[in-house]
Design an enzyme around this catalytic site. Structure first.
Site, PDB file in Angstrom:
ATOM      1  N   HIS A 121       3.386  16.707  39.753  1.00  0.00           N
ATOM      2  CA  HIS A 121       2.169  16.031  40.227  1.00  0.00           C
ATOM      3  C   HIS A 121       0.939  16.909  40.046  1.00  0.00           C
ATOM      4  O   HIS A 121      -0.081  16.482  39.501  1.00  0.00           O
ATOM      5  CB  HIS A 121       2.354  15.659  41.712  1.00  0.00           C
ATOM      6  N   CYS A 497       2.064   7.841  25.937  1.00  0.00           N
ATOM      7  CA  CYS A 497       1.152   8.154  27.044  1.00  0.00           C
ATOM      8  C   CYS A 497       1.688   9.285  27.922  1.00  0.00           C
ATOM      9  O   CYS A 497       1.095   9.617  28.932  1.00  0.00           O
ATOM     10  CB  CYS A 497       0.862   6.912  27.877  1.00  0.00           C
TER      11      CYS A 497
END
Ligand code: PEP
Ligand code: MG
Length: 544
Positions: A121, A497
């Site tokens: 993250h 992506c």
């Protein structure tokens, strides 16, 4: 001539040399393009450490997001926000970050974590924001409650100054002098030449209008990934999200979703306006729901009160949602199958926003609605039908509905192998190579930092597969999916992506595999443009 060596030069010097030599007729534009290392452009886009500045290194981790930053250590997002509000420079230090830390990450000049790989993250979000980040500095012992971190025999307390180098993955005690980036006219000139020769389009991963604007400034030609869950963590939304998760029945869930609808709609309107008619791929909700619930015991009372429930119920729900392996669990399209009303709300927000922007005179949005973590064609069929139902309803209510493509991420080996079938429904594929790497190699993207350095040091692998695509393994799955998908649907749009979309070697692979575009974080867009041009030149040379 006895020996030649390439002259070492900074990115700025390499650019100037290349552009000047073309102007003086010594080399042509194509050669000039190959004279600058794409990765070196980072030096022009972010502050770097002054090479002459004295320094005392105290830790090493992964260079997760380039740039250097100096500031006072804060151990929580709240501390970071408070210090930044006093105009102080802050480095946010966490064992690992979670979506709840987003406001502290925004406030900080740089981010340092003890755990997490290149697609953790902290790494992904920091790169998106253009913030320097060192992740996975495993030697750090962080005690946020006492407000200290220990690195070997050095103890750093809350408020002490540290410096991080997010390109090299290094942490220093105290302040180290920085050099600010300078973008010259030569940068624009070389980028223009690169755009003339590349065939791969370059999009960006952006979740906010601000990120979209930054990426467009760097030349992004669309959004390849808008992660909608990031919109759910803002203070005014998280309550409704939690009410939705805590709902016992569908009608309660729909009532909570109705509160989220106008917020998502206005987010999308702002993004569509910023992108002014360029393609925008929006991914429907992906992470497991427990990520939206509080993790600390002391938060349960407050969160329960805000969500209109009690701490006991909230805790029970958090326990029920617990998964041993959430990344392989109830996430992505699996949430859409269980709770279709979530995806219906998001589809409505997207389509209504696009319609509104168009009605207000904006350029029609090239809309691509993307379903994550698909393994079976039937998942996509069921969800595409739900979205078509929403589109039909909007058409009845407002007299028209925007055109949209429906597509999927290819993030699981099964999806890559069954791409021929999936392409019967999907109008585009976007390779989610963060998850595809994780699921193909069986290496957790969040925990890889613990041992990948050993793998690199002992020569098991040459590069971190979460940074540079494992072209032999994961790459073969991409090639298979591209070939099988296009056999079913010749015009299938193909993009990537995952974080690899900004890595020059991976970009070369994408070019050679016939992908239409790469999508990367805003600050990597110029790097991707140059890398795509170099890939095109290399291919044309090897084809001769
Ligand atoms: C991916 O898996 O590559 C991806 C882009 O999705 P996320 O990183 O959000 O899982
Ligand atoms: Mg993914």
């Amino acid at each position: 001539m006895l020996q030649t060596r390439a002259g070492k030069r900074t990115a700025e010097a390499a650019l100037k040399v290349a552009v000047d030599m073309e102007r003086e007729g010594l080399i042509d534009k194509k050669i000039a393009i190959t004279r600058v290392e794409p990765e070196a452009l980072n030096q022009l886009l972010h502050p770097t450490l002054d090479p002459d500045a004295p320094r005392e290194q105290i830790a090493i981790g992964l260079g997760a997001s380039p740039g250097a930053a100096t500031g006072e250590v804060a151990f929580t997002a709240e501390e970071a926000e408070k210090l930044a509000a006093d105009h102080r420079d802050v480095i946010l230090v966490r064992t690992e970050t979670s979506p709840e830390d987003i406001h502290g990450m925004h406030a900080a000049r740089g981010i340092l974590t003890a755990r997490g790989g290149m697609t953790s993250h902290a790494a992904v979000v920091a790169r998106g924001m253009g913030r320097p980040c060192v992740s996975g500095a495993g030697m750090l012992k962080i005690d946020a409650v006492r407000g200290e971190m220990v690195a070997g025999n050095v103890t750093i307390n809350r408020g002490d100054i540290i410096t991080i180098d997010g390109a090299a993955g290094l942490v220093f005690k105290g302040k180290v002098g920085l050099r600010q980036p300078e973008m010259t006219g030569d940068f624009g000139t070389l980028m223009g030449w690169a755009d003339e020769v590349r065939t791969l389009k370059v999009r960006t991963n952006a979740d906010t209008p601000g990120d979209a604007a930054t990426a467009r400034k760097f030349g992004a030609e669309g959004i390849g990934l808008c992660r909608t869950e990031h919109m759910f963590f803002e203070a005014d939304r998280i309550i409704a999200v939690r009410q939705m998760i805590l709902a016992d029945a569908e009608d309660q869930r729909r009532a909570a979703l109705a509160k989220l609808l106008p917020m998502q709609r206005s987010d999308f309107e702002a993004i569509f306006k910023e992108m002014a008619g360029l393609p925008v791929t929006i991914r429907l909700l992906d992470p497991p729901l427990h990520e939206f619930l509080p993790h600390k015991e002391e938060e349960f009372e407050d969160v329960a009160a805000a969500a209109g429930t009690n701490a006991r119920k909230l805790r029970a729900r958090a326990i029920a949602l617990h998964e041993s392996n959430p990344m392989l669990g109830h996430r992505g399209c699996r949430l859409g199958i269980t709770y279709p009303e979530i995806y219906e709300m998001q589809a409505r927000a997207i389509l209504e926003a696009a319609l509104t922007v168009e009605e207000q005179g904006g350029a029609p949005v090239q809309l691509e609605i993307m379903i994550p973590l698909v393994a079976f064609k039937s998942e996509l069929e069921i969800l595409a039908a739900r979205i078509a139902g929403v589109a039909a309803a909007i058409s009845r209510e407002r007299g028209k509905v925007p055109d949209y493509l429906i597509g999927t991420m290819i993030e699981l080996p099964r999806a890559a192998l069954k791409a021929g079938e999936i392409a019967q429904v999907a109008q585009f594929f976007s390779f989610g190579t963060n998850d595809l790497t994780q699921t193909t190699l069986g290496i957790s993207r969040d925990d890889a930092g613990m041992f990948l350095n050993d793998y690199l040091a002992k020569g098991v692998i040459a590069r971190d597969p979460f940074v540079s695509l494992d072209t032999d393994g994961v790459g073969e799955l991409i090639s298979i999916a591209a070939e099988r998908g296009r056999k079913t649907r010749a015009k299938l749009k193909l993009g990537i992506c995952g974080e690899h979309g900004g890595d020059p070697d991976s970009i070369r692979f994408c070019h050679d595999s016939g992908l239409d575009y790469v999508s990367c974080s805003p600050f990597r867009v110029p790097i991707a443009r140059l890398a795509a041009a170099q890939a095109a030149l290399q291919k044309s040379r090897s084809d001769v």
